[in-house]
Write an enzyme that holds these catalytic residues in place. Structure first.
Site, PDB file in Angstrom:
ATOM      1  N   LYS A  51     -17.317  -8.366  32.670  1.00 45.10           N
ATOM      2  CA  LYS A  51     -18.525  -8.648  33.440  1.00 45.10           C
ATOM      3  C   LYS A  51     -19.610  -7.590  33.251  1.00 45.10           C
ATOM      4  O   LYS A  51     -20.413  -7.335  34.146  1.00 45.10           O
ATOM      5  CB  LYS A  51     -18.200  -8.813  34.934  1.00 45.10           C
ATOM      6  CG  LYS A  51     -17.102  -9.823  35.225  1.00 45.10           C
ATOM      7  CD  LYS A  51     -17.299 -11.141  34.477  1.00 45.10           C
ATOM      8  CE  LYS A  51     -18.570 -11.869  34.873  1.00 45.10           C
ATOM      9  NZ  LYS A  51     -18.831 -13.060  34.007  1.00 45.10           N
ATOM     10  N   HIS A  97     -12.184  -5.961  25.449  1.00 45.31           N
ATOM     11  CA  HIS A  97     -12.187  -5.329  26.764  1.00 45.31           C
ATOM     12  C   HIS A  97     -11.116  -4.236  26.818  1.00 45.31           C
ATOM     13  O   HIS A  97     -10.852  -3.682  27.900  1.00 45.31           O
ATOM     14  CB  HIS A  97     -11.875  -6.356  27.862  1.00 45.31           C
ATOM     15  CG  HIS A  97     -12.959  -7.357  28.100  1.00 45.31           C
ATOM     16  ND1 HIS A  97     -14.301  -7.040  28.086  1.00 45.31           N
ATOM     17  CD2 HIS A  97     -12.904  -8.696  28.381  1.00 45.31           C
ATOM     18  CE1 HIS A  97     -15.023  -8.132  28.354  1.00 45.31           C
ATOM     19  NE2 HIS A  97     -14.199  -9.132  28.527  1.00 45.31           N
ATOM     20  N   PHE A 108     -31.468 -14.684  29.727  1.00 41.42           N
ATOM     21  CA  PHE A 108     -30.436 -15.191  30.628  1.00 41.42           C
ATOM     22  C   PHE A 108     -30.644 -16.675  30.928  1.00 41.42           C
ATOM     23  O   PHE A 108     -29.708 -17.469  30.896  1.00 41.42           O
ATOM     24  CB  PHE A 108     -30.417 -14.393  31.934  1.00 41.42           C
ATOM     25  CG  PHE A 108     -29.325 -14.833  32.871  1.00 41.42           C
ATOM     26  CD1 PHE A 108     -28.035 -14.355  32.725  1.00 41.42           C
ATOM     27  CD2 PHE A 108     -29.584 -15.756  33.884  1.00 41.42           C
ATOM     28  CE1 PHE A 108     -27.021 -14.778  33.574  1.00 41.42           C
ATOM     29  CE2 PHE A 108     -28.577 -16.181  34.735  1.00 41.42           C
ATOM     30  CZ  PHE A 108     -27.296 -15.685  34.578  1.00 41.42           C
ATOM     31  N   LYS A 137     -25.569 -15.185  37.798  1.00 38.09           N
ATOM     32  CA  LYS A 137     -26.895 -14.718  38.226  1.00 38.09           C
ATOM     33  C   LYS A 137     -27.527 -13.778  37.213  1.00 38.09           C
ATOM     34  O   LYS A 137     -28.683 -13.926  36.842  1.00 38.09           O
ATOM     35  CB  LYS A 137     -26.792 -13.997  39.578  1.00 38.09           C
ATOM     36  CG  LYS A 137     -26.703 -14.902  40.793  1.00 38.09           C
ATOM     37  CD  LYS A 137     -26.811 -14.067  42.065  1.00 38.09           C
ATOM     38  CE  LYS A 137     -26.831 -14.930  43.315  1.00 38.09           C
ATOM     39  NZ  LYS A 137     -26.969 -14.098  44.541  1.00 38.09           N
TER      40      LYS A 137
END
Length: 306
Positions: free
Chosen positions: A69, A121, A242, A263
Site C-alpha cells: 500500500k 514487497h 490516480f 482514494k
C-alpha cells in the site's frame, strides 16, 4: 494453481482471479509463516520462496521495492508506460511480483523480453541475491506510515484473500506489532535503508509524487535510463494519474480495481488515528527512521502530525 496455458490468460490475470475468488476463512488459513514472516497464503508458498533462491536476474531488470500500500501498482503502471514509449511497442502487463504465484510462473520470467518490470514487497534480506549480484537498479517507493496503515486496513477488509478486521483499533495493533503480511513497516524500511546503495538504488516518496508529479516522473525515467521527451513525460502523467488508473482499473485489475485504487489521498489517517495512536507511531518513527535518509525524505512533521 491453474496454468496460464490452459486458460489463455496471463499470470497476472490468474493471480487477480485467485485473490478475488478466495472465500474468507480464518486468519490462520489465510496467512502463512515462512522464516518468521507472515505472507498471504493464496499468493505465496514455500516452493515459490525456495525457487526464488535461484532466481536469475538480468542487469537491465527494473525492480520496484515497496511495502504494501505504498503505491506499487501505481509505479508498475508508470514503468509500463515509460518502457512502452521508449521501445515503441506495447509491453505486456503481466505478473510483476517475484514472490507471488508458483515456481512455474517464476520460470516463465525467463521468457520475458528485456527490460523486465519486476516488483517485490520482500524485506531486503529475502530478496534474491542475483538482484544485487547483477547490480539491478532498484526504486524504493516510500509512503508515510500513517496513510500506509489506513490504506492497508481498508485493503484487508476489501480483499477476500486477507483477514478482515472488525475494528480499526485491532488492525492498528497488528500493524504496529508487525503481525501483518510482509512484516512491520518500520523494520521493512529501516532494513532497506541500512543497505541503501546510491549507485543502484533510488528512493522516492509517494507524497513527493503526489505534490509534483512531472518532476517525479522525470527523476524516475532518468534513474532507469528511460530517456523520455517532455511531451512523453506529460503523456505518462496523463495516463497514470490516480483518476485515470481508477477509471481503467476494471481492465487492469478486474473486479479488484476498487480495492487497489481506493482514494490515493494524503492525510486520510487523520480520519482514523486517535491521539494516542498517532503518538505511538511517532515514537516508532523516531526509533527507526528519524535520523535516516529515508526518514528525512518523508517530511514527517508535514504529513504525519495533527
Amino acid at each position: 494453481m491453474t496454468d496460464s496455458k490452459q486458460t489463455g490468460k496471463n499470470d497476472r490475470q490468474l493471480l487477480l482471479e485467485i485473490m478475488h475468488a478466495n472465500t474468507k476463512t480464518s486468519a490462520e488459513d489465510l496467512l502463512m509463516n515462512y522464516k518468521g514472516m507472515l505472507y498471504p497464503r493464496v499468493l505465496c508458498n514455500v516452493d515459490m520462496f525456495q525457487a526464488l533462491e535461484t532466481f536469475d536476474a538480468r542487469e537491465d531488470d527494473l525492480l520496484i521495492a515497496t511495502y504494501p500500500k505504498n503505491g506499487t501498482n501505481w509505479m508498475i503502471q508508470i514503468l509500463h508506460e515509460m518502457v512502452s514509449l521508449v521501445h515503441n511497442r506495447e509491453i505486456l502487463l503481466d505478473t510483476q511480483w517475484i514472490e507471488f504465484g508458483n515456481p512455474e510462473m517464476l520460470a516463465r520470467f525467463k521468457d520475458r523480453p528485456s527490460p523486465r518490470i519486476l516488483a517485490t514487497h520482500l524485506n531486503f534480506k529475502n530478496v534474491p541475491r542475483s538482484i544485487f549480484e547483477k547490480k539491478v537498479k532498484i526504486l524504493l517507493l516510500v509512503r508515510n506510515p500513517k496513510d500506509t496503515a489506513v490504506s492497508f486496513y481498508n485493503f484487508h477488509n476489501n480483499l477476500d484473500s486477507l483477514p478482515s478486521y472488525n475494528t480499526w483499533d485491532s488492525f492498528f495493533k497488528d500493524f504496529t506489532n508487525g503481525k501483518v503480511v510482509f512484516g512491520q513497516y518500520f523494520d521493512f524500511f529501516a532494513t532497506w535503508e541500512k543497505h541503501f546503495n546510491n549507485k543502484t538504488m533510488m528512493a522516492i516518496t509517494y507524497e513527493e509524487m503526489k505534490m509534483d508529479y512531472p518532476t517525479a516522473l522525470k527523476k524516475i525515467s532518468e534513474f532507469f535510463q528511460l530517456l523520455l521527451t517532455e511531451e512523453q513525460i506529460n503523456l505518462v502523467a496523463s495516463r497514470t494519474s490516480f483518476n485515470s488508473m481508477k477509471d481503467k482499473s476494471e481492465n487492469t485489475h478486474g473486479k479488484l480495481g476498487d480495492s487497489f485504487f481506493r482514494k490515493g489521498d494524503i492525510g486520510d489517517w487523520k480520519n482514523y488515528f486517535t491521539e494516542d495512536q498517532s503518538k505511538e507511531v511517532d515514537a516508532l518513527f523516531e526509533k527507526y527512521l528519524a535520523d535516516t535518509k529515508l526518514g528525512k525524505m518523508l517530511n514527517y512533521d508535514k504529513y504525519c502530525k495533527f
